[in-house]
Design a protein around this motif. Sequence first.
Motif, short mmCIF file in Angstrom:
data_model
loop_
_atom_site.label_atom_id
_atom_site.label_comp_id
_atom_site.label_asym_id
_atom_site.label_seq_id
_atom_site.Cartn_x
_atom_site.Cartn_y
_atom_site.Cartn_z
N UNK A 244 23.92 12.47 49.53
CA UNK A 244 23.21 13.59 48.89
C UNK A 244 24.09 14.35 47.89
N UNK A 245 25.41 14.24 48.08
CA UNK A 245 26.30 14.96 47.17
C UNK A 245 26.14 14.52 45.72
N UNK A 246 25.59 13.32 45.53
CA UNK A 246 25.36 12.85 44.18
C UNK A 246 24.55 13.85 43.36
N UNK A 247 23.73 14.66 44.05
CA UNK A 247 22.83 15.56 43.33
C UNK A 247 23.37 16.98 43.27
N UNK B 25 29.27 17.95 37.49
CA UNK B 25 30.31 18.45 36.57
C UNK B 25 31.47 17.44 36.49
N UNK B 26 31.91 16.98 37.66
CA UNK B 26 33.04 16.03 37.68
C UNK B 26 32.67 14.74 36.94
N UNK B 27 31.47 14.24 37.23
CA UNK B 27 31.04 13.00 36.58
C UNK B 27 31.01 13.19 35.08
N UNK B 28 30.50 14.36 34.62
CA UNK B 28 30.42 14.62 33.17
C UNK B 28 31.81 14.69 32.56
N UNK B 29 32.74 15.32 33.26
CA UNK B 29 34.12 15.43 32.74
C UNK B 29 34.72 14.05 32.53
N UNK B 30 34.56 13.20 33.56
CA UNK B 30 35.15 11.85 33.46
C UNK B 30 34.46 11.05 32.36
N UNK B 31 33.14 11.19 32.31
CA UNK B 31 32.38 10.49 31.27
C UNK B 31 32.89 10.91 29.89
#
Lengths: 299, 253
Positions: free
Chosen positions: B229-232, B238-244
């Motif tokens: 559920x943490x995926x949402x 925010x972390x995913x966007x930073x890495x992306x």
Amino acid sequence: MQIRSRRYSPDKRRIRNSVYCLFVCLPAPWNLIHGVFLLLVVLNKHRFWFVALTAIIALVVWQAVAWIWRLPAFILPTPFQVAARFWQALMDGSLIRHLLITLIEVLAGLTAGVGFATLTGYWLAKSRPAERLLSPYLVASQALPMVAIAPLLIIWFGSGLVSKILICTLTVFFPILINTIVGVRAVPESLRELVRSLHATPAQTLRYLEVPAALPVFLGGLRVGATLSVIGAVVGEFVGSDRGLGFLINVGRGQYDTALVFATILTLIALALSLYYSVVLLEKLTLRWNRNYSSQSRS
Amino acid sequence: MEPILLCRHVTHTFPDGNGGLQALNDLSFDVCPQEFVCVLGPSGCGKTTLLRLLAGLLSPTGGQVLFQGQPASAARTGFVFQSANLMPWRTVLQNILLPLELAGGVDDTGRREAAALIELVGLSGFEQAWPADLSGGMAQRVAIARALIHDPDILLLDEPFGALDALTRDRMGSELLRIWQAQRKTVVMVTHSISEAVLLADRVLVLTPRPGTLAVDQKIALPRPRVEEMRYSADFGRLAREIKGAISSLPFS
Ligand SMILES: Nc1ncnc2c1ncn2[C@@H]1O[C@H](COP(=O)(O)OP(=O)(O)OP(=O)(O)O)[C@@H](O)[C@H]1O
Ligand SMILES: [Mg+2]
């Protein structure tokens, strides 16, 4: 109620279709190919009967040729004369005695040849410098026909078993050697990395990786080697011997006992076939994991 | 905590006729015990090369890789290769037992362990199947079970879920998470999926195009235990966007 009448058995349909493809629509090449294919499917399913039938046809033709041209027995004995001579040689023990001699030569030569060739092959597969150094000699040795070297070996090692075993060994050596080298070289690098990451010792790498990986190619070489070894033994016996099936053929020829020559040749064929199919059986038993060898189709 | 695995100025150049092909350039990072590190980077940037160096299958042409102060090859590693890499002459069960056999023998505990792992990767009923009869994803799951059976010091995973469909991939990801939370192994995993990396890892390393060097070393401070559920959650996004963003700003090779 019988739903599937015999008239619609798939085989009958295939035969009818193949006749149709082969003859009715002859001009189209695709039909030709398809017709042959359908015939092969049917033949393959009944291959025992196919072999039996062709053998009987060959015997009948043979008998007919001997009768029609009234050939004397020392030129072409009839199948019945050959069978009678075969039976006689079997009963007086001479055929078995000579067969056993040849069998011993073949088995000893095969064992020695396979042993040396496997060891040398493994070494050459592992060591590029060794291969570069030795392969010219190995290839050159193959350019010499065995019949040319056989007299020398008989001069040096006498006309007993040893020289025949040696000739056998040399005949078997090359195909096994090549297939061992190819088999060991073909071990996937990725699997080598796997066992290396698991800290396998060289002995473990050999046992768990190299032997099973090289086995299909190695056994292919053994198939060739097994049949060649019979040739090797007979060549040796021809050149100089007082025993063995090759000697028996010589005896038959010398006495114009052509039926005996035929009987001995048939024995040789049986020997080569049984060696060949022993290897095939070995393949079936050890290579079940490989689709190309497993008996039941697993597609 | 004391790092268990050290990479010090690691450079690797493959010989290739003219001057060599440099795959990795001056790469330095540490991995702590029980840490889960994910490595991201464009194709061909040297991720597989890095894992092979960490496993001691290659020695770096420059710099050092040390496992507990010793050369990397001393570690007991579980390596999941990019392709399943099974032995075709061994059944599924025999493939999974291979590490135990090489380490000295299979006992009843080993057999039970194997049965549990087969259950875990969802291959019950396929114990006696030949690898040739498995789908790509099934083969990869066998490889994962094989990497876990001998309780390795460090687990090296090279895109372990690359051959799986999205659903199985997520499920295997959760399973890996569960295994890791139960056994707390040190893991270095190469992946192409940013969300997978963020969900699983304590740290995400991003490599530049070849020659690969460290572009980003991002701590993932999401709380443990992690769940799907943490995926949402906002932090995850925010972390995913930073890495992306970091990956997008890399130059093309
Ligand atoms: N054994 C080798 N010999 C020569 N060059 C190699 C070898 N292995 C890898 N390379 C080169 O090193 C570079 C990095 O390869 P590597 O396999 O590590 O990439 P990767 O990051 O794993 O890529 P991918 O995501 O596509 O798997 C590539 O350019 C490749 O051509
Ligand atoms: Mg890779």
